[in-house]
Scaffold this active site. Structure first.
Site, PDB file in Angstrom:
ATOM      1  N   SER A 156      41.589  13.696   9.842  1.00  0.00           N
ATOM      2  CA  SER A 156      40.208  13.314  10.129  1.00  0.00           C
ATOM      3  C   SER A 156      39.911  13.162  11.616  1.00  0.00           C
ATOM      4  O   SER A 156      38.756  13.161  12.023  1.00  0.00           O
ATOM      5  CB  SER A 156      39.851  12.009   9.405  1.00  0.00           C
ATOM      6  OG  SER A 156      40.435  10.903  10.045  1.00  0.00           O
ATOM      7  N   LYS A 193      39.806   5.564  13.903  1.00  0.00           N
ATOM      8  CA  LYS A 193      38.533   6.270  14.008  1.00  0.00           C
ATOM      9  C   LYS A 193      37.870   5.918  15.341  1.00  0.00           C
ATOM     10  O   LYS A 193      38.345   5.059  16.086  1.00  0.00           O
ATOM     11  CB  LYS A 193      37.589   5.865  12.866  1.00  0.00           C
ATOM     12  CG  LYS A 193      38.040   6.252  11.462  1.00  0.00           C
ATOM     13  CD  LYS A 193      37.969   7.738  11.229  1.00  0.00           C
ATOM     14  CE  LYS A 193      38.278   8.087   9.775  1.00  0.00           C
ATOM     15  NZ  LYS A 193      39.693   7.851   9.433  1.00  0.00           N
TER      16      LYS A 193
END
EC number: 3.4.21.88
Length: 232
Positions: A156, A193
């Site tokens: 991701s 993230k």
């Protein structure tokens, strides 16, 4: 300690001398100390806790020094002259001598970073909190603070250059600035993230179009990613 304030080499056990020798060799050859596991292999110690105990004893005796302003940073100092006759452990090797300064007084600060399992970069997985070992890294690269290492699993963050299998060094802190890469805990699971906050709320953003942003109003910021490492 000797009357001149320097550590007394006579206070060292054979194993402690071997540990200092291993540290010195690594500093001379590559510029930073060996990992806890490498020290254990060379000195015949099976557990990391045994190595940690010996390092604490060497610190008490003045052969290692920890910087209180740099957690886990260690300065290696006053390494005694040794020969190759006494070696503790089956994997002991003769120390290098050619072109090497035999007794560096003070090595560059090195942070021993605890490795605490894996962190998801995709569908979050439960982060393992057990310390597996300590990994030495130059303090000039990773900086100050309470640091730990986690391994990235998933794709991701691919477009940000953080790939599956990479290692991230995280500095513990409960807050983050806009655009910083963070390790965050969501419902007991950890992920890495980009931190983002706008009028719609707080988000953890992936850097891969195949993954959706994660609402993070209830996320716990574990720390800021300060370094990324990859084995080629």
């Amino acid at each position: 300690m000797l009357p001149n304030g320097k550590p007394d080499p006579a206070s060292l056990s054979d194993r402690q001398r071997r540990i200092l020798e291993v540290i010195r060799d690594a500093v001379v050859l590559r510029g930073y100390p060996p990992s806890i596991r490498e020290i254990g292999d060379a000195a015949g110690l099976q557990s990391t806790s045994s190595v940690a105990y010996q390092l604490k004893e060497l610190e008490k005796k003045g052969f290692l020094r920890r910087d209180p302003n740099k957690p886990r940073a260690v300065d290696v100092r006053h390494l005694p002259e040794t020969d190759n006759r006494t070696k503790a452990g089956p994997k002991a090797k003769a120390r290098p001598t050619a072109g090497a300064s035999p007794q560096p007084e003070l090595a560059s600060s090195t942070s021993f970073i605890p490795v605490v399992g894996k962190i998801a970069a995709g569908s979050p997985i439960l982060a393992e909190q057990n310390i597996e070992e300590y990994y030495p890294l130059p303090a000039d690269i990773v900086g100050d603070g309470e640091l730990y290492m986690l391994q990235v699993v998933g794709e991701s963050m691919r477009d940000a250059g953080i790939l599956d299998g990479d290692w991230v060094v995280v500095r513990s802190q409960p807050v983050a600035e806009q655009g910083e890469f963070v390790a965050a805990m969501i419902e007991g699971e950890a992920t890495v993230k980009e931190f983002h906050k706008d009028a719609s709320g707080i988000w953890l953003l992936p850097h891969n179009d195949s993954f959706a942003p994660i609402p993070a109003e209830n996320a716990e910021i574990m720390g800021k990613v300060v370094s990324v490492m990859r084995k080629l």
